[in-house]
Scaffold this active site. Structure first.
Site, PDB file in Angstrom:
ATOM      1  N   SER A 141      62.974  33.085  18.419  1.00 20.21           N
ATOM      2  CA  SER A 141      61.547  32.909  18.165  1.00 20.21           C
ATOM      3  C   SER A 141      61.277  33.219  16.700  1.00 20.21           C
ATOM      4  CB  SER A 141      60.743  33.864  19.060  1.00 20.21           C
ATOM      5  OG  SER A 141      59.389  33.930  18.670  1.00 20.21           O
ATOM      6  N   TYR A 154      59.353  42.427  22.577  1.00 19.06           N
ATOM      7  CA  TYR A 154      59.668  41.012  22.366  1.00 19.06           C
ATOM      8  C   TYR A 154      60.252  40.782  20.972  1.00 19.06           C
ATOM      9  CZ  TYR A 154      59.160  35.937  22.561  1.00 19.06           C
ATOM     10  OH  TYR A 154      59.412  34.584  22.553  1.00 19.06           O
TER      11      TYR A 154
END
Length: 278
Positions: A141, A154
């Site tokens: 990401s 995350y």
């Protein structure tokens, strides 16, 4: 030189997710055979049938939190198709809550699936992919480089995936195996629905406007396929954010200043506890 996917066997974890499904369709369109892994075998069977049936697409239940589960599934997939050329480690979860309030079990789960799950997937895949001098791709990401508040688990997991791929690439270079990481910004999937519905979408990410705007799922899928066909080391989506990836230390302060309003972040931190309680 383009890595021709026609007839290649591509294994995908998290195959029934939004990105997994879209990627499977695109890769099948390139002529790849698909080994689909996820937690729900029933959904996998239905998905495989829509992609052409057992000669070109088949599913196996597997849990990326278990190396034994992955080894069993990859062995079965390799036996079914005669080998495995490419592995896409796509299983992932998210949790948007301040570290002060996050359940430690939730933090551990995000790290275990997003980071350790990639490591387990690649570990289980290595005997198969090495035999075909294939390619390993991890779905990371832009959070690997842009470290948002309320996103500690995350961002840590995705930064870890980036580092894991960089290290593993050096280990496998002489054996002809490529290793890449894909780093998309926000894009629409079922996993993002909870983020959009929560207060962080407005307070932290400006309701996903400006620098936090979504990109189309089709754009992410196109980059994923290109990543495999070109055996890239690292690709960002959109590609224009490559500078952020290449110079995270230089860009971080500027992005934080532009992107995160301190008062709104403080309010989001407070509300994240209320969201967890509700």
């Amino acid at each position: 030189m383009t890595y021709d996917l026609h007839g290649k066997v591509v294994l995908i974890t998290g195959a029934t997710g939004g990105l997994g499904r879209a990627a499977a369709q695109a890769l099948r369109g390139r002529g790849a055979k698909l080994a689909l892994l996820d937690l729900d075998p029933g959904s996998l069977d239905e998905m495989a049938a829509t992609l052409g049936g057992p000669d070109v697409a088949a599913g196996w239940g597997a849990d990326v939190r278990s190396i034994e589960s992955l080894e069993t599934a990859l062995k079965a997939a390799a036996q079914h198709f005669g080998g495995i050329d490419v592995v896409v480690a796509g299983a992932g979860v998210s949790s948007v809550v301040a570290l002060e309030y996050i359940d430690p079990a939730t933090f551990d789960r995000v790290i275990d699936i997003n980071l350790n799950g990639v490591a387990r997937t690649f570990r289980a895949a290595l005997p198969h992919v090495k035999a075909r001098r294939g390619y390993l791709l991890a779905i990371s990401s832009m959070a690997a480089f842009v470290h948002s508040p309320l996103n500690t688990a995350y961002t840590a997991s995705k930064a870890g995936v980036w580092a894991l791929c960089d290290s593993l690439r050096l280990e496998l270079r002489q054996q002809g195996v490529g290793v890449g990481s894909l780093h998309p910004t926000f894009f629409q999937t079922p996993m993002m629905d909870a983020v959009i519905d929560g207060p962080s979408s407005t307070l932290v990410w400006n309701n996903h406007q400006g620098i936090w705007k979504f990109v189309a799922l089709e754009q992410v899928v196109s980059a994923l396929v290109d990543c495999i066909e070109q055996r890239h080391d690292l690709v960002t989506v959109p590609r224009g954010q490559g500078l952020v990836a290449k110079t995270p230390g230089l860009m971080r302060r500027l992005i934080e200043r532009i992107g995160f309003d301190p008062k709104k972040v403080a309010e989001a931190v407070r509300l994240s506890d209320e969201t967890k309680a509700s």
